[in-house]
Design an enzyme around this catalytic site. Sequence first.
Site, mmCIF file in Angstrom:
data_model
loop_
_atom_site.group_PDB
_atom_site.id
_atom_site.type_symbol
_atom_site.label_atom_id
_atom_site.label_comp_id
_atom_site.label_asym_id
_atom_site.label_seq_id
_atom_site.Cartn_x
_atom_site.Cartn_y
_atom_site.Cartn_z
ATOM 1 N N GLY A 1 -4.594 -4.129 -3.811
ATOM 2 C CA GLY A 1 -5.569 -3.079 -4.112
ATOM 3 C C GLY A 1 -4.770 -1.852 -4.488
ATOM 4 C CG HIS A 2 -2.002 -1.853 -7.020
ATOM 5 N ND1 HIS A 2 -1.082 -2.386 -7.887
ATOM 6 C CD2 HIS A 2 -1.725 -2.424 -5.814
ATOM 7 C CE1 HIS A 2 -0.313 -3.246 -7.236
ATOM 8 N NE2 HIS A 2 -0.698 -3.292 -5.974
ATOM 9 C CG ASP B 1 -1.890 -1.172 1.217
ATOM 10 O OD1 ASP B 1 -2.221 -1.665 0.119
ATOM 11 O OD2 ASP B 1 -2.291 -1.604 2.314
HETATM 12 P P1 GDP Z 1 -0.765 0.457 -3.536
HETATM 13 O O1 GDP Z 1 -1.365 -0.845 -3.096
HETATM 14 O O2 GDP Z 1 0.696 0.511 -3.277
HETATM 15 O O3 GDP Z 1 -1.104 0.824 -4.935
HETATM 16 O O4 GDP Z 1 -1.409 1.573 -2.584
HETATM 17 P P2 GDP Z 1 -2.971 1.677 -2.161
HETATM 18 O O5 GDP Z 1 -3.749 2.165 -3.290
HETATM 19 O O6 GDP Z 1 -3.424 0.431 -1.494
HETATM 20 O O7 GDP Z 1 -2.857 2.741 -0.988
HETATM 21 C C1 GDP Z 1 -2.365 4.006 -1.195
HETATM 22 C C2 GDP Z 1 -3.451 5.012 -0.798
HETATM 23 O O8 GDP Z 1 -2.871 6.280 -0.666
HETATM 24 C C3 GDP Z 1 -4.528 5.161 -1.852
HETATM 25 O O9 GDP Z 1 -5.736 5.500 -1.218
HETATM 26 C C4 GDP Z 1 -4.026 6.320 -2.701
HETATM 27 O O10 GDP Z 1 -5.065 7.034 -3.375
HETATM 28 C C5 GDP Z 1 -3.395 7.179 -1.647
HETATM 29 N N1 GDP Z 1 -2.243 7.979 -2.067
HETATM 30 C C6 GDP Z 1 -1.251 7.685 -2.947
HETATM 31 N N2 GDP Z 1 -0.317 8.665 -2.957
HETATM 32 C C7 GDP Z 1 -0.743 9.591 -2.075
HETATM 33 C C8 GDP Z 1 -0.202 10.822 -1.609
HETATM 34 O O11 GDP Z 1 0.875 11.263 -2.003
HETATM 35 N N3 GDP Z 1 -0.911 11.496 -0.657
HETATM 36 C C9 GDP Z 1 -2.106 11.041 -0.169
HETATM 37 N N4 GDP Z 1 -2.720 11.763 0.744
HETATM 38 N N5 GDP Z 1 -2.635 9.894 -0.589
HETATM 39 C C10 GDP Z 1 -1.958 9.166 -1.507
HETATM 40 P P1 IMO Z 2 -0.908 -4.081 -2.301
HETATM 41 O O1 IMO Z 2 -0.455 -4.625 -3.642
HETATM 42 C C1 IMO Z 2 -0.969 -4.529 2.024
HETATM 43 C C2 IMO Z 2 -1.080 -8.615 3.596
HETATM 44 C C3 IMO Z 2 -2.350 -9.058 4.295
HETATM 45 C C4 IMO Z 2 -1.788 -10.064 5.281
HETATM 46 C C5 IMO Z 2 -0.670 -10.722 4.489
HETATM 47 C C6 IMO Z 2 -1.076 -12.026 3.810
HETATM 48 O O2 IMO Z 2 -2.196 -3.366 -2.344
HETATM 49 O O3 IMO Z 2 0.196 -3.332 -1.654
HETATM 50 P P2 IMO Z 2 -2.616 -12.693 1.759
HETATM 51 O O4 IMO Z 2 -3.994 -12.265 1.376
HETATM 52 O O5 IMO Z 2 -1.577 -12.383 0.755
HETATM 53 O O6 IMO Z 2 -2.574 -14.112 2.210
HETATM 54 O O7 IMO Z 2 -2.268 -11.815 3.084
HETATM 55 O O8 IMO Z 2 -0.280 -9.784 3.491
HETATM 56 N N1 IMO Z 2 -1.285 -8.104 2.218
HETATM 57 C C7 IMO Z 2 -1.208 -6.812 1.900
HETATM 58 N N2 IMO Z 2 -1.015 -5.715 2.671
HETATM 59 N N3 IMO Z 2 -1.065 -4.405 0.690
HETATM 60 C C8 IMO Z 2 -1.218 -5.483 -0.108
HETATM 61 O O9 IMO Z 2 -1.191 -5.425 -1.445
HETATM 62 C C9 IMO Z 2 -1.352 -6.765 0.503
HETATM 63 N N4 IMO Z 2 -1.543 -8.016 0.040
HETATM 64 C C10 IMO Z 2 -1.485 -8.823 1.098
HETATM 65 O O10 IMO Z 2 -2.976 -7.975 4.930
HETATM 66 O O11 IMO Z 2 -1.195 -9.387 6.368
HETATM 67 MG MG MG Z 3 -2.885 -1.543 -1.844
#
Ligand code: GDP
Ligand code: IMO
Ligand code: MG
Length: 434
Positions: free
Chosen positions: A52-53, A25
């Site tokens: 979840g991107h 994340d």
């Molecule tokens: P990913 O899994 O690495 O793609 O990241 P996620 O989407 O799960 O989580 C990142 C969260 O931070 C999302 O809700 C993005 O919209 C948000 N986000 C990304 N960059 C920034 C930033 O620079 N500032 C803020 N406030 N939110 C951000």
């Molecule tokens: P992105 O790509 C954050 C974490 C889960 C759990 C562990 C194992 O959005 O960064 P799993 O479902 O793989 O068996 O879970 O890994 N986890 C993540 N945490 N971002 C993710 O993906 C994750 N994918 C799995 O919360 O602790």
């Molecule tokens: Mg994510």
Amino acid sequence: MADCNFQLVIFKMYTDILLGLQWGDEGKGKIVDYLADKYDIIARFQGGPNAGHTLVIDGVKTVLHTIPSGILKPGIMNVIGNGVVIDPTTLLKEINQLEAKGVEVKKHLLISKRAHLILPTHKILDAASEAAKGAEKIGSTLRGIGPTYMDKTGRNGLRIGDMLEKDFRQRYEKIRDKHLHLLTLYNFDFSLKEIEAQWFESIEQLSSLQFIDAEYYLNNALRSDKKILAEGAQGTMLDIDFGTYPFVTSSNTVTAAACNGLGIAPSKVREVIGIAKAYCTRVGGGPFPTELHDAVGDKIRSQGNEFGATTGRPRRCGWFDLPAMHYACMINGVTQIAITKADVLNNFEQIDVCTAYEIDGKQMQEIPFDMIGKQITPVYKSVEGWQQSLESFKEFSELPAQLTNYMNFLSKELNTPISMLSTGPGREELLVRK
Ligand code: GDP
Ligand code: IMO
Ligand code: MG
């Protein structure tokens, strides 16, 4: 000595790899979306719908789970590589949601025939295994990731290419029955009928997608001077080998996994772009040395809206962890870092950075083999906060001095340039070093 007659050919082609350096994340989706039109192909190399991107474009949020984050930029090809595990039901839902927004998915999405399928019983096994662990549960997203990779390495799995075979149903039933037998070992209630019917219905509907030999497609693309960006999921500290085992995911999430998960040789890799938040988060169980259990942690969670993009769970929050980052830069061979969510720290007078771990009275900068059950006390260095909005800043050179100091400190400690700084969720809220 035999004559060594070879011609040196310099290609314009290359693969860059983008991946998470913390516990997932980090904002990978946002940065991939921004960079996508500098490449011809965006290719996901591991993980599955546990990811979840999030992409925010003109205020509209899209969360991608299996589809690469290049899909919202027109004209870019998106490849789901052999290293990814696919749940047809989730994938179909994702495609339908994108198509409802007017995104032309099918034309721009290619799927490796070698990617493994998540079966309905994989998800049930995931849930049963987590329930049986009780307080020691991993905190899995329950998307069936672990059991699917187990069947892959156990040589029992079903692959995307198998969907096209006549005996697919029989092969499915054989594995399902084995899973049902395994499930008798757990005291776990479940109902399969409905999700199984939905799974087959989804497979039927997905049959119009383009299933390919992705390793050939990608290498042919490189031979014709195309540029590929490999997109990782999760983060280095969740890697099956190098993460905080057993509180990890079931795939390798590091640079090397991009080669395995796409069929691209290491010699074709140019840059490794590591993504990290300006602080740390983790969702699910497991060690997190800099976790804050106080009002400061709550403030980071609320300012950063730190709730999971896949499960909605509150993310655990803490300060930036240099020992973990050193480790991640080393394992991945990171050549440049993008720091995200700097704006979340706008209202902090003081920002702490963990520079070492103290374990049994000794300070160390290395990640211990086993972090579980150890009393790890972070050693902090404090830097001054910038205490202002970052909305108006578009260049690194204009940034408030305190933020520049913070970035310079991290870059120097990690011996790696910080090439991008994200100051908000939106596509354009990004500073790129020229
Ligand atoms: P990913 O899994 O690495 O793609 O990241 P996620 O989407 O799960 O989580 C990142 C969260 O931070 C999302 O809700 C993005 O919209 C948000 N986000 C990304 N960059 C920034 C930033 O620079 N500032 C803020 N406030 N939110 C951000
Ligand atoms: P992105 O790509 C954050 C974490 C889960 C759990 C562990 C194992 O959005 O960064 P799993 O479902 O793989 O068996 O879970 O890994 N986890 C993540 N945490 N971002 C993710 O993906 C994750 N994918 C799995 O919360 O602790
Ligand atoms: Mg994510």
